[in-house]
Design an enzyme around this catalytic site. Structure first.
Site, PDB file in Angstrom:
ATOM      1  N   MET A  54       0.799  -1.227   0.000  1.00 56.27           N
ATOM      2  CA  MET A  54       0.000   0.000   0.000  1.00 56.27           C
ATOM      3  C   MET A  54       0.834   1.281   0.000  1.00 56.27           C
ATOM      4  O   MET A  54       0.286   2.367  -0.144  1.00 56.27           O
ATOM      5  CB  MET A  54      -0.955   0.010   1.193  1.00 56.27           C
ATOM      6  CG  MET A  54      -0.309  -0.121   2.564  1.00 56.27           C
ATOM      7  SD  MET A  54       0.298   1.427   3.316  1.00 56.27           S
ATOM      8  CE  MET A  54      -1.234   2.279   3.608  1.00 56.27           C
ATOM      9  N   TYR A  55       2.151   1.198   0.136  1.00 50.86           N
ATOM     10  CA  TYR A  55       2.970   2.409   0.112  1.00 50.86           C
ATOM     11  C   TYR A  55       2.907   3.024  -1.294  1.00 50.86           C
ATOM     12  O   TYR A  55       3.376   2.434  -2.266  1.00 50.86           O
ATOM     13  CB  TYR A  55       4.413   2.117   0.484  1.00 50.86           C
ATOM     14  CG  TYR A  55       4.647   1.684   1.908  1.00 50.86           C
ATOM     15  CD1 TYR A  55       3.674   1.876   2.898  1.00 50.86           C
ATOM     16  CD2 TYR A  55       5.844   1.086   2.291  1.00 50.86           C
ATOM     17  CE1 TYR A  55       3.898   1.482   4.207  1.00 50.86           C
ATOM     18  CE2 TYR A  55       6.076   0.689   3.610  1.00 50.86           C
ATOM     19  CZ  TYR A  55       5.097   0.885   4.556  1.00 50.86           C
ATOM     20  OH  TYR A  55       5.319   0.481   5.852  1.00 50.86           O
ATOM     21  N   SER A  56       2.330   4.208  -1.362  1.00 52.74           N
ATOM     22  CA  SER A  56       2.114   4.890  -2.643  1.00 52.74           C
ATOM     23  C   SER A  56       1.432   3.965  -3.649  1.00 52.74           C
ATOM     24  O   SER A  56       1.765   3.959  -4.837  1.00 52.74           O
ATOM     25  CB  SER A  56       3.435   5.429  -3.203  1.00 52.74           C
ATOM     26  OG  SER A  56       3.908   6.494  -2.422  1.00 52.74           O
ATOM     27  N   ALA A  57       0.471   3.178  -3.154  1.00 50.10           N
ATOM     28  CA  ALA A  57      -0.364   2.321  -4.010  1.00 50.10           C
ATOM     29  C   ALA A  57       0.470   1.394  -4.891  1.00 50.10           C
ATOM     30  O   ALA A  57       0.187   1.209  -6.075  1.00 50.10           O
ATOM     31  CB  ALA A  57      -1.300   3.167  -4.867  1.00 50.10           C
ATOM     32  N   LYS A  82       4.438  -6.229   2.897  1.00 52.18           N
ATOM     33  CA  LYS A  82       3.261  -6.419   3.754  1.00 52.18           C
ATOM     34  C   LYS A  82       1.993  -6.458   2.925  1.00 52.18           C
ATOM     35  O   LYS A  82       1.961  -5.969   1.792  1.00 52.18           O
ATOM     36  CB  LYS A  82       3.153  -5.286   4.782  1.00 52.18           C
ATOM     37  CG  LYS A  82       4.424  -4.990   5.544  1.00 52.18           C
ATOM     38  CD  LYS A  82       4.196  -3.876   6.541  1.00 52.18           C
ATOM     39  CE  LYS A  82       5.495  -3.269   7.007  1.00 52.18           C
ATOM     40  NZ  LYS A  82       6.146  -2.431   5.980  1.00 52.18           N
TER      41      LYS A  82
END
Length: 357
Positions: A54-57, A82
């Site tokens: 999910m970091y910057s999609a 993750k």
């Protein structure tokens, strides 16, 4: 660089783990610049890299994948990512279900340009999914060779214990690591999470060692805080000095800065050394946005705190104390859903109900 064994897996990882949350749109959008950070960290002896879908999609995973591919030394890197948070619109595109994890691990492998993930972590608890379901699918992924070990992030101590018992009862593989927030200003995990991690033989990878920037030395009592720019503009409640919780942070920062100066070190160096003094902690995650920030963090890699220094820290922020609530900590449904902490009106004593008529 010091190295430690990761949660009984036999995998040796560096005491500093390169966190990449700031790679991509939410931090540094320059892919080449981020690749330079990755390469510089590896050159300095960091062999542990942590990201998340999910970091910057997904962009952070893509940047890390390209950077490692360019180096050609993937086998020398312990790569962690993750799963949990929603990825895109629609139902069943997040959480800890078999359905989602089986799908999303393939996307992470594609973005990371690799055939396996060394450490796959469940990013938060999911009250809608049985722990048995999650542990079973993660075990299947280990047997398939898509992941080599798995852990969790920001789980409360009771969830760690329950997951351990479920694994024992069902003959399933267990979480090997936990990733909690831990810093000089957020020591709450010392009360139960870190002792539980140690008792269960897990490793701990701690995040937010600089307390959302308060331990960088940038924010001081004698300096105005610009609430109209940068992170402070996005989250003013975390930085507004008029709020008592932020005044408490600033007071602690003044005292901790004096400790660092007496050691001949910077406040960030002290902050990064502190989590590593705890016997449950394997690695501390550093999250630089620029090469300069990485260089500043690496300067403190040799710092080991003695008992006298740790005693001074304890006097400023007592063990187990959170000066502020760590950002992003999972809150149980027992607190967020009123229906789980309030009896039905028909089950309450008669004195609590309005009189008839």
């Amino acid at each position: 660089m010091r190295y430690r064994t990761l949660g009984g897996t036999g995998i040796e990882v560096s005491a500093y783990c390169l966190g990449t949350m700031m790679f991509g749109a939410i931090g540094n959008p320059d892919h080449d610049d981020c690749a330079r950070i990755v390469h510089a960290a590896l050159d300095a002896g960091v062999n542990f890299v942590d990201t998340a879908d999910m970091y910057s999609a997904g962009e952070s995973e893509e940047i890390v994948g390209k950077a490692l591919q360019a180096r050609g030394d993937r086998d020398d890197v312990v790569l962690a990512t993750k799963v949990h948070f929603p990825m895109g619109e629609g139902r069943n595109r997040g959480g800890n279900s078999r359905r989602w994890i089986v799908r999303e691990v393939e996307e992470s492998l594609r973005r990371l340009r690799t055939d396996r993930i060394d450490l796959y972590q469940v990013h938060r608890p999911d009250p809608g999914t049985d722990l048995e379901e999650t542990l079973a699918v993660l075990g299947d992924l280990v047997r398939a060779g898509k992941i080599l070990a798995f852990g969790c992030s920001t789980f409360p101590a009771h969830e760690l214990v329950e997951a351990h018992h479920v694994a024992e009862r069902r003959g399933l593989p267990r979480f090997r690591t936990e990733q909690p927030p831990y810093s000089l200003l957020a020591r709450g995990v010392e009360r139960d999470v870190l002792p539980t991690v140690r008792r269960l033989g897990m490793g701990a990878l701690t995040w937010s060692p600089l307390a959302s920037g308060f331990l960088t030395g940038r924010y001081r009592k004698d300096r105005p805080i610009d609430l109209g720019s940068g992170r402070a503009a996005l989250m003013p409640a975390r930085f507004d000095p008029a709020l008592p919780v932020n005044q408490a942070k600033l007071d602690a920062v003044e005292a901790l800065t004096a400790v660092a100066e007496d050691l001949g070190r910077t406040l960030p160096e002290l902050a990064l050394a502190f989590p590593l003094a705890h016997p449950a902690v394997t690695s501390v995650i550093i999250g630089p946005r620029t090469p300069g920030q990485l260089e500043a963090a690496l300067r403190g890699a040799d710092l080991v705190l003695d008992d006298a220094t740790l005693d001074r820290i304890d006097a400023i922020v007592p063990p187990g104390t959170d000066v502020y609530p760590p950002d992003g900590v999972w809150r149980p449904r027992a607190l967020t859903d009123p229906a789980l902490r309030r009896r039905l009106p028909t089950d309450r004593p008669a004195a609590d109900r309005p009189a008839a008529g």
